[in-house]
Design a protein around this motif. Sequence first.
Motif, PDB file in Angstrom:
ATOM      1  N   PHE A 248      42.447 -50.278  12.788  1.00  0.00           N
ATOM      2  CA  PHE A 248      41.811 -50.613  11.512  1.00  0.00           C
ATOM      3  C   PHE A 248      42.247 -49.692  10.376  1.00  0.00           C
ATOM      4  O   PHE A 248      41.672 -49.720   9.299  1.00  0.00           O
ATOM      5  CB  PHE A 248      40.273 -50.598  11.654  1.00  0.00           C
ATOM      6  CG  PHE A 248      39.818 -49.627  12.688  1.00  0.00           C
ATOM      7  CD1 PHE A 248      39.452 -50.083  13.942  1.00  0.00           C
ATOM      8  CD2 PHE A 248      39.825 -48.270  12.441  1.00  0.00           C
ATOM      9  CE1 PHE A 248      39.082 -49.178  14.930  1.00  0.00           C
ATOM     10  CE2 PHE A 248      39.464 -47.375  13.418  1.00  0.00           C
ATOM     11  CZ  PHE A 248      39.082 -47.830  14.675  1.00  0.00           C
ATOM     12  N   THR A 331      31.453 -60.035  14.794  1.00  0.00           N
ATOM     13  CA  THR A 331      32.342 -61.168  14.521  1.00  0.00           C
ATOM     14  C   THR A 331      32.202 -61.649  13.088  1.00  0.00           C
ATOM     15  O   THR A 331      33.048 -62.386  12.587  1.00  0.00           O
ATOM     16  CB  THR A 331      32.095 -62.336  15.487  1.00  0.00           C
ATOM     17  OG1 THR A 331      30.701 -62.697  15.404  1.00  0.00           O
ATOM     18  CG2 THR A 331      32.446 -61.960  16.907  1.00  0.00           C
ATOM     19  N   ARG A 333      31.564 -59.625   9.313  1.00  0.00           N
ATOM     20  CA  ARG A 333      31.678 -58.233   8.864  1.00  0.00           C
ATOM     21  C   ARG A 333      30.358 -57.507   9.138  1.00  0.00           C
ATOM     22  O   ARG A 333      29.304 -57.933   8.650  1.00  0.00           O
ATOM     23  CB  ARG A 333      31.974 -58.228   7.366  1.00  0.00           C
ATOM     24  CG  ARG A 333      32.015 -56.866   6.747  1.00  0.00           C
ATOM     25  CD  ARG A 333      33.324 -56.204   7.020  1.00  0.00           C
ATOM     26  NE  ARG A 333      33.494 -55.030   6.185  1.00  0.00           N
ATOM     27  CZ  ARG A 333      34.676 -54.515   5.878  1.00  0.00           C
ATOM     28  NH1 ARG A 333      35.775 -55.061   6.343  1.00  0.00           N
ATOM     29  NH2 ARG A 333      34.760 -53.444   5.144  1.00  0.00           N
ATOM     30  N   PRO A 436      46.398 -57.868   8.080  1.00  0.00           N
ATOM     31  CA  PRO A 436      45.142 -57.242   8.533  1.00  0.00           C
ATOM     32  C   PRO A 436      44.231 -56.766   7.411  1.00  0.00           C
ATOM     33  O   PRO A 436      43.124 -56.314   7.689  1.00  0.00           O
ATOM     34  CB  PRO A 436      45.607 -56.029   9.348  1.00  0.00           C
ATOM     35  CG  PRO A 436      47.074 -56.015   9.328  1.00  0.00           C
ATOM     36  CD  PRO A 436      47.566 -57.025   8.368  1.00  0.00           C
ATOM     37  N   LYS A 439      40.505 -56.564   7.489  1.00  0.00           N
ATOM     38  CA  LYS A 439      40.019 -56.001   8.754  1.00  0.00           C
ATOM     39  C   LYS A 439      40.468 -54.548   8.883  1.00  0.00           C
ATOM     40  O   LYS A 439      40.559 -54.020  10.000  1.00  0.00           O
ATOM     41  CB  LYS A 439      40.555 -56.813   9.940  1.00  0.00           C
ATOM     42  CG  LYS A 439      40.057 -58.232  10.004  1.00  0.00           C
ATOM     43  CD  LYS A 439      38.551 -58.343  10.170  1.00  0.00           C
ATOM     44  CE  LYS A 439      38.056 -57.653  11.405  1.00  0.00           C
ATOM     45  NZ  LYS A 439      36.591 -57.396  11.344  1.00  0.00           N
ATOM     46  N   SER A 440      40.776 -53.922   7.763  1.00  0.00           N
ATOM     47  CA  SER A 440      41.275 -52.551   7.830  1.00  0.00           C
ATOM     48  C   SER A 440      40.816 -51.792   6.593  1.00  0.00           C
ATOM     49  O   SER A 440      40.077 -52.328   5.765  1.00  0.00           O
ATOM     50  CB  SER A 440      42.807 -52.564   7.897  1.00  0.00           C
ATOM     51  OG  SER A 440      43.348 -53.023   6.675  1.00  0.00           O
ATOM     52  N   ALA A 486      43.758 -64.174  17.336  1.00  0.00           N
ATOM     53  CA  ALA A 486      42.333 -64.379  17.022  1.00  0.00           C
ATOM     54  C   ALA A 486      41.618 -65.069  18.181  1.00  0.00           C
ATOM     55  O   ALA A 486      40.481 -64.711  18.521  1.00  0.00           O
ATOM     56  CB  ALA A 486      42.198 -65.211  15.748  1.00  0.00           C
ATOM     57  N   THR A 489      39.975 -63.177  20.900  1.00  0.00           N
ATOM     58  CA  THR A 489      38.789 -62.388  20.544  1.00  0.00           C
ATOM     59  C   THR A 489      37.582 -63.313  20.355  1.00  0.00           C
ATOM     60  O   THR A 489      37.699 -64.537  20.435  1.00  0.00           O
ATOM     61  CB  THR A 489      39.008 -61.641  19.215  1.00  0.00           C
ATOM     62  OG1 THR A 489      38.984 -62.608  18.145  1.00  0.00           O
ATOM     63  CG2 THR A 489      40.325 -60.896  19.183  1.00  0.00           C
ATOM     64  N   TYR A 491      36.002 -63.372  17.457  1.00  0.00           N
ATOM     65  CA  TYR A 491      35.850 -63.611  16.009  1.00  0.00           C
ATOM     66  C   TYR A 491      35.674 -65.097  15.635  1.00  0.00           C
ATOM     67  O   TYR A 491      34.813 -65.420  14.829  1.00  0.00           O
ATOM     68  CB  TYR A 491      37.061 -63.066  15.236  1.00  0.00           C
ATOM     69  CG  TYR A 491      37.067 -61.570  15.072  1.00  0.00           C
ATOM     70  CD1 TYR A 491      36.156 -60.944  14.221  1.00  0.00           C
ATOM     71  CD2 TYR A 491      37.994 -60.783  15.739  1.00  0.00           C
ATOM     72  CE1 TYR A 491      36.167 -59.570  14.052  1.00  0.00           C
ATOM     73  CE2 TYR A 491      38.014 -59.407  15.570  1.00  0.00           C
ATOM     74  CZ  TYR A 491      37.099 -58.812  14.734  1.00  0.00           C
ATOM     75  OH  TYR A 491      37.111 -57.446  14.565  1.00  0.00           O
ATOM     76  N   TYR A 498      35.644 -65.259   7.240  1.00  0.00           N
ATOM     77  CA  TYR A 498      36.972 -65.129   7.874  1.00  0.00           C
ATOM     78  C   TYR A 498      37.547 -66.510   8.202  1.00  0.00           C
ATOM     79  O   TYR A 498      38.748 -66.691   8.275  1.00  0.00           O
ATOM     80  CB  TYR A 498      36.901 -64.346   9.199  1.00  0.00           C
ATOM     81  CG  TYR A 498      36.421 -62.922   9.108  1.00  0.00           C
ATOM     82  CD1 TYR A 498      36.714 -62.105   8.029  1.00  0.00           C
ATOM     83  CD2 TYR A 498      35.687 -62.363  10.157  1.00  0.00           C
ATOM     84  CE1 TYR A 498      36.282 -60.789   7.981  1.00  0.00           C
ATOM     85  CE2 TYR A 498      35.253 -61.043  10.135  1.00  0.00           C
ATOM     86  CZ  TYR A 498      35.549 -60.260   9.037  1.00  0.00           C
ATOM     87  OH  TYR A 498      35.120 -58.955   9.013  1.00  0.00           O
ATOM     88  N   PRO A 512      42.214 -63.659   8.669  1.00  0.00           N
ATOM     89  CA  PRO A 512      42.809 -62.307   8.772  1.00  0.00           C
ATOM     90  C   PRO A 512      43.611 -62.133  10.067  1.00  0.00           C
ATOM     91  O   PRO A 512      43.345 -62.817  11.055  1.00  0.00           O
ATOM     92  CB  PRO A 512      41.582 -61.377   8.801  1.00  0.00           C
ATOM     93  CG  PRO A 512      40.383 -62.228   8.685  1.00  0.00           C
ATOM     94  CD  PRO A 512      40.772 -63.646   8.924  1.00  0.00           C
ATOM     95  N   VAL A 514      44.079 -60.111  13.266  1.00  0.00           N
ATOM     96  CA  VAL A 514      43.230 -59.154  13.986  1.00  0.00           C
ATOM     97  C   VAL A 514      43.960 -58.477  15.155  1.00  0.00           C
ATOM     98  O   VAL A 514      43.333 -57.951  16.064  1.00  0.00           O
ATOM     99  CB  VAL A 514      41.892 -59.793  14.461  1.00  0.00           C
ATOM    100  CG1 VAL A 514      40.964 -60.003  13.297  1.00  0.00           C
ATOM    101  CG2 VAL A 514      42.109 -61.074  15.232  1.00  0.00           C
TER     102      VAL A 514
END
Length: 549
Positions: A248, A331, A333, A436, A439-440, A486, A489, A491, A498, A512, A514
């Motif tokens: 991240f 999943t 923010r 990213p 997400k960073s 993605a 995961t 998410y 997202y 995004p 990930v």
Amino acid sequence: MSTPSSEPARFDAIIVGAGVGGLYAIYRLRRLGLKVRAFEAAGGVGGTWYWNRYPGCRCDVESMEYSYSFSDELQQEWHWPERYGTQPEILRYVNHVADRFDLRRDIEFNTRVKQAVFDSDSSTWTVTTDKGSVATARFCIMATGNLSTPRRPNYPGLDGFGGKWYHTGLWPHDGVDFTGLRVGVIGTGSSGVQSIPIIARQARHLYVFQRTANFSLPARNAPIQPDKERAHKAEYPERRRAAYDTPFGIAGYPPPVKSALDASEAERQRAYEAKWAEGGSISFLYSYTDLLLSKEANETASEFVRRKIRATVNDAKTAELLCPDSHPIGTKRLILDTEYYETYNRGNVTLVDIRSKPIEAITPVGLRTADAEYALDAIVFATGFDAMTGAMKEIDIRTDAGVSIEDKWEDGPRTYLGIMMAGFPNLFMITGPQSPGVKSQMILACEQHVDWIADCMQHMRERGFSCIEAEETAEDAWVRHNNEVADRTLYPLANSWYVGANIPGKPRVFMPYVGGVSAYKKKCDEIACNGYEGFRFGARIEEWRFAAK
Ligand code: N01
């Protein structure tokens, strides 16, 4: 700037937006010797930090990290007073950067770009603004931000509302005093959760209209102790380098080594309690290796937070409504708050469930849900943004080959690395979809993209190439890879921004990247080292510089 009747002003690069990405692009491209011009819709620099002035607005990344790394003098001289920067503090910092590096002279403020058209004969973009002025450049760089297009629901009746209404993302510069008022806040994402405790302290009565309960963790904000600041500054260069080797973009969090399912219940509780006490979202989600990969593992952390909510909120029915049940923790923010759940123990705060009883209309004196009327003097829309694609789609971006962004992204964004798009030569994006960025650590993400873009321009200059364009096959492969990563995961399980779920009619596409900053940066660097694999360059030209200095 020229008017439509005169010749367009000529630049080497036009930058759309003077937020943290746009500002660094001005700095970096100037150092390449390019003539640049940035257009900014706002009256000042700062992007998101210029517009989001709602009470309680604060960054959820620690301030020593959430800052530029390109100048060691800058990072050594700036003093961050608190663990998490407030909006006014961050805006002060961004203004300081603009002044310190003399960036304002290349920015045209209060000017919104309406159209950008590529001409293939000259390999140039022509940009038109809402002032009717026109400018031309070889390169166009979209630094338009990911959360910069505020959206409010289209409830009937807002025009006839007798009180005042606000959107958190377009907050009045003079602030708003809610003292003695009946206030309704619609939305419980980061903006709602940060502002609710503060509005509650002012308002006569606060109604919070919640559609989906969200997970929030205590931020544990505090002043930064001088010894901690000194130690951090002494290690700044190493920390910044190390940040690129993390998922991240923030150094200092030891990676987890164990599945949540391999820990005993008692061990898990100890781990989550320690992270809860420490504050912050990264360390909490980094408790175990699989919190964002396995539903079963995730449920251990989700339930821990639900138990905290039940233990904090006195009224059992309100507590239950606040317990998220529609998505695994992290999943969406993950929110950081200061006394959010505690706020529901105040006598002047009521939580209203609009999932089961939706808002039907705004009335002249408040709003009406499916089962009740609420008298309100003010309404705050904390309803978020048309994220990641909204700002670019608001601009009429097209080429003389007949390709438009509207068509290109009709079924969701398609990019190569989140930096360029097939069909749009010489158009770069800073932290575009499928990178990213969101997400960073956003400033690091902007710096990485701008550096990559500047190096690419340098490569073109050395070889005299007139243009660069992403190849369709490379873009297809990147979009596929983005989706595959993605899909491994949890998410995609959440109805989040997202995936565009907050905007009715927006195609559901996970936007995004990930796969992590570390893997992403390696890929970007490899591509550049291999002669910009997946990109094709246009004809060699005699005079690479487009604009006279
Ligand atoms: O927006 P959001 P935000 N009727 O989209 C609700 C960053 N940020 O401005 O979940 C009723 O998260 C919606 O409900 P639902 C951060 O990345 C950072 O709060 O769609 N309700 C949700 O509750 C963040 O994630 C910081 O069911 C409606 C809320 O409005 C991102 O910006 C601070 C509705 C929107 O939540 C966006 O945050 C602030 C409708 N028609 C923001 N439409 C920090 O650094 C939407 N909602 C701390």
